[in-house]
Write an enzyme that holds these catalytic residues in place. Structure first.
Site, PDB file in Angstrom:
ATOM      1  N   GLU A  41      -3.052  -5.794   7.691  1.00  0.00           N
ATOM      2  CA  GLU A  41      -3.856  -4.682   8.207  1.00  0.00           C
ATOM      3  C   GLU A  41      -4.691  -5.139   9.398  1.00  0.00           C
ATOM      4  O   GLU A  41      -5.245  -6.251   9.386  1.00  0.00           O
ATOM      5  CB  GLU A  41      -4.799  -4.211   7.082  1.00  0.00           C
ATOM      6  CG  GLU A  41      -5.654  -3.012   7.427  1.00  0.00           C
ATOM      7  CD  GLU A  41      -6.682  -2.719   6.333  1.00  0.00           C
ATOM      8  OE1 GLU A  41      -7.141  -3.667   5.663  1.00  0.00           O
ATOM      9  OE2 GLU A  41      -7.025  -1.549   6.158  1.00  0.00           O
ATOM     10  N   HIS A  43      -7.601  -6.013  11.704  1.00  0.00           N
ATOM     11  CA  HIS A  43      -8.976  -6.432  11.435  1.00  0.00           C
ATOM     12  C   HIS A  43      -9.714  -6.631  12.762  1.00  0.00           C
ATOM     13  O   HIS A  43     -10.333  -7.676  12.995  1.00  0.00           O
ATOM     14  CB  HIS A  43      -9.000  -7.709  10.597  1.00  0.00           C
ATOM     15  CG  HIS A  43      -8.925  -7.462   9.121  1.00  0.00           C
ATOM     16  ND1 HIS A  43      -7.769  -7.043   8.501  1.00  0.00           N
ATOM     17  CD2 HIS A  43      -9.864  -7.520   8.137  1.00  0.00           C
ATOM     18  CE1 HIS A  43      -8.015  -6.890   7.202  1.00  0.00           C
ATOM     19  NE2 HIS A  43      -9.267  -7.154   6.957  1.00  0.00           N
ATOM     20  N   ASP A  52      -7.054 -10.272   4.862  1.00  0.00           N
ATOM     21  CA  ASP A  52      -7.249  -9.948   3.435  1.00  0.00           C
ATOM     22  C   ASP A  52      -6.419 -10.838   2.505  1.00  0.00           C
ATOM     23  O   ASP A  52      -6.598 -10.785   1.285  1.00  0.00           O
ATOM     24  CB  ASP A  52      -6.875  -8.480   3.160  1.00  0.00           C
ATOM     25  CG  ASP A  52      -7.899  -7.513   3.715  1.00  0.00           C
ATOM     26  OD1 ASP A  52      -8.955  -7.956   4.206  1.00  0.00           O
ATOM     27  OD2 ASP A  52      -7.647  -6.292   3.653  1.00  0.00           O
ATOM     28  N   HIS A 127      -8.394  -6.041  -0.881  1.00  0.00           N
ATOM     29  CA  HIS A 127      -8.201  -4.856  -0.028  1.00  0.00           C
ATOM     30  C   HIS A 127      -8.580  -3.642  -0.876  1.00  0.00           C
ATOM     31  O   HIS A 127      -7.912  -3.327  -1.862  1.00  0.00           O
ATOM     32  CB  HIS A 127      -6.734  -4.815   0.408  1.00  0.00           C
ATOM     33  CG  HIS A 127      -6.317  -3.627   1.201  1.00  0.00           C
ATOM     34  ND1 HIS A 127      -6.809  -3.351   2.460  1.00  0.00           N
ATOM     35  CD2 HIS A 127      -5.433  -2.639   0.927  1.00  0.00           C
ATOM     36  CE1 HIS A 127      -6.227  -2.249   2.929  1.00  0.00           C
ATOM     37  NE2 HIS A 127      -5.403  -1.794   2.012  1.00  0.00           N
ATOM     38  N   GLU A 129      -8.416  -0.492  -0.848  1.00  0.00           N
ATOM     39  CA  GLU A 129      -7.503   0.615  -1.145  1.00  0.00           C
ATOM     40  C   GLU A 129      -6.525   0.303  -2.286  1.00  0.00           C
ATOM     41  O   GLU A 129      -5.891   1.192  -2.828  1.00  0.00           O
ATOM     42  CB  GLU A 129      -6.719   0.996   0.121  1.00  0.00           C
ATOM     43  CG  GLU A 129      -7.543   1.738   1.175  1.00  0.00           C
ATOM     44  CD  GLU A 129      -8.247   0.825   2.160  1.00  0.00           C
ATOM     45  OE1 GLU A 129      -8.503  -0.355   1.827  1.00  0.00           O
ATOM     46  OE2 GLU A 129      -8.568   1.285   3.270  1.00  0.00           O
ATOM     47  N   HIS A 182     -15.526  -3.785   7.049  1.00  0.00           N
ATOM     48  CA  HIS A 182     -14.143  -4.142   7.352  1.00  0.00           C
ATOM     49  C   HIS A 182     -14.122  -4.772   8.735  1.00  0.00           C
ATOM     50  O   HIS A 182     -14.546  -4.143   9.703  1.00  0.00           O
ATOM     51  CB  HIS A 182     -13.250  -2.899   7.329  1.00  0.00           C
ATOM     52  CG  HIS A 182     -11.828  -3.183   7.718  1.00  0.00           C
ATOM     53  ND1 HIS A 182     -10.889  -3.650   6.828  1.00  0.00           N
ATOM     54  CD2 HIS A 182     -11.212  -3.135   8.917  1.00  0.00           C
ATOM     55  CE1 HIS A 182      -9.756  -3.844   7.458  1.00  0.00           C
ATOM     56  NE2 HIS A 182      -9.915  -3.544   8.727  1.00  0.00           N
ATOM     57  N   GLU A 187     -16.518 -10.352   6.515  1.00  0.00           N
ATOM     58  CA  GLU A 187     -15.202 -10.969   6.739  1.00  0.00           C
ATOM     59  C   GLU A 187     -15.215 -11.913   7.943  1.00  0.00           C
ATOM     60  O   GLU A 187     -14.548 -12.960   7.920  1.00  0.00           O
ATOM     61  CB  GLU A 187     -14.128  -9.891   6.907  1.00  0.00           C
ATOM     62  CG  GLU A 187     -13.845  -9.169   5.596  1.00  0.00           C
ATOM     63  CD  GLU A 187     -12.663  -8.223   5.671  1.00  0.00           C
ATOM     64  OE1 GLU A 187     -11.872  -8.199   4.723  1.00  0.00           O
ATOM     65  OE2 GLU A 187     -12.533  -7.483   6.679  1.00  0.00           O
TER      66      GLU A 187
HETATM   67 ZN    ZN Z   1     -10.315  -7.070   5.140  1.00  0.00          ZN
END
Ligand code: ZN
Length: 269
Positions: A41, A43, A52, A127, A129, A182, A187
């Site tokens: 994904e 970032h 992630d 993650h 989701e 995010h 992170e």
């Molecule tokens: Zn992440």
């Protein structure tokens, strides 16, 4: 069947480079697989697509220096990115699974690990989701009888172990919620501590969506998506913060696994 090769110790932790006799030995010795599930994904402009996956893998590797853990090959794909918590699906490089696919992959891999004799398993997700799809996959394995007597610990968000007050030092300007953390302070800090060579430090920025309502719209309007993919403050990230976070998360992981499973240290037994 010929005699297995001699087993070298300590075992693991990376299961993909182990041999089958070593895996059998690890199951017999009470090693606990910690299966990482992440995403591929976007970032932001400064962190890699695999953030992630990289972060939980690095944390588990550190925990595995202390106690008998194994690291099966991670699941590098997760459920779809939502605009309000990951920037959505429009960014090049974001590769996601349908919910049904994720449930079945989780169900099958957990069933296989239990089949090999591991009595205690951990699923470590990074993650947001993915959360309920992982739970459903584990529960489907249980409902089919595939777990036998194995117990699965499912960790949705490692930092849920800490209150917002305990993390106040991380967010100097106040905490706005994990959904917009995010590619942001948390992170970015952890990547600077764990894999600094992968951070494009000259591209770290702060950003936000023009609108961040308390509801989702499908399809997602562009004003719910920040152009950079960074959902809040990334410039507040630092290596020092990441090192402190890393120690806190590893401590909680070790504490939970030892409490529930009694997993031994490498010196144990
Ligand atoms: Zn992440």
């Amino acid at each position: 069947m010929t005699e297995p090769l001699p087993v070298s110790r300590p075992l693991g932790p990376m299961m993909d480079t182990m041999t089958w006799p070593e895996v059998r030995e690890a199951a017999e010795q009470g090693y606990v697989p910690v299966w990482v599930i992440g995403s591929t994904e976007q970032h932001g402009p400064h962190l890699p697509l695999a953030t992630d996956v990289i972060l939980p893998l690095e944390l588990v590797k550190r925990a595995a220096e202390e106690i008998r853990l194994l690291v099966p090959p991670p699941l590098v794909f997760g459920f779809k990115s939502k605009a309000l918590s990951g920037g959505g699906q429009t960014f090049p490089g974001t590769i996601s699974l349908d919910g049904e696919t994720l449930i079945r992959v989780v169900r099958d891999v957990i069933s296989e690990l239990a089949r090999h004799g591991f009595q205690q398993l951990v699923v470590l997700n990074w993650h947001m989701e993915n959360i309920n799809f992982i739970w459903e996959g584990i529960d489907q394995a249980r409902a089919r009888g595939a777990l036998k007597n194995a117990i699965v610990m499912s960790i949705d968000r490692p930092l849920a172990a800490y209150s917002e007050d305990a993390l106040a030092w991380l967010f100097e300007d106040g905490f706005s919620g994990w959904a917009i953390e995010h590619a942001a302070t948390m992170e970015t800090s952890l990547m600077l501590a764990l894999r600094p060579e992968l951070v494009r430090t000259d591209l770290i920025i702060d950003d936000a969506a023009a609108e961040h309502p308390w509801y989702d719209l499908i399809p997602e309007p562009t004003d719910h998506i920040p152009a950079s993919g960074v959902l809040s403050r990334a410039t507040a990230g630092s290596r020092a913060k990441g090192e402190r976070l890393q120690r806190m998360i590893v401590e909680k992981l070790l504490g939970a696994i030892v409490k529930e499973f009694g997993t031994e240290s490498h010196q144990g037994a």
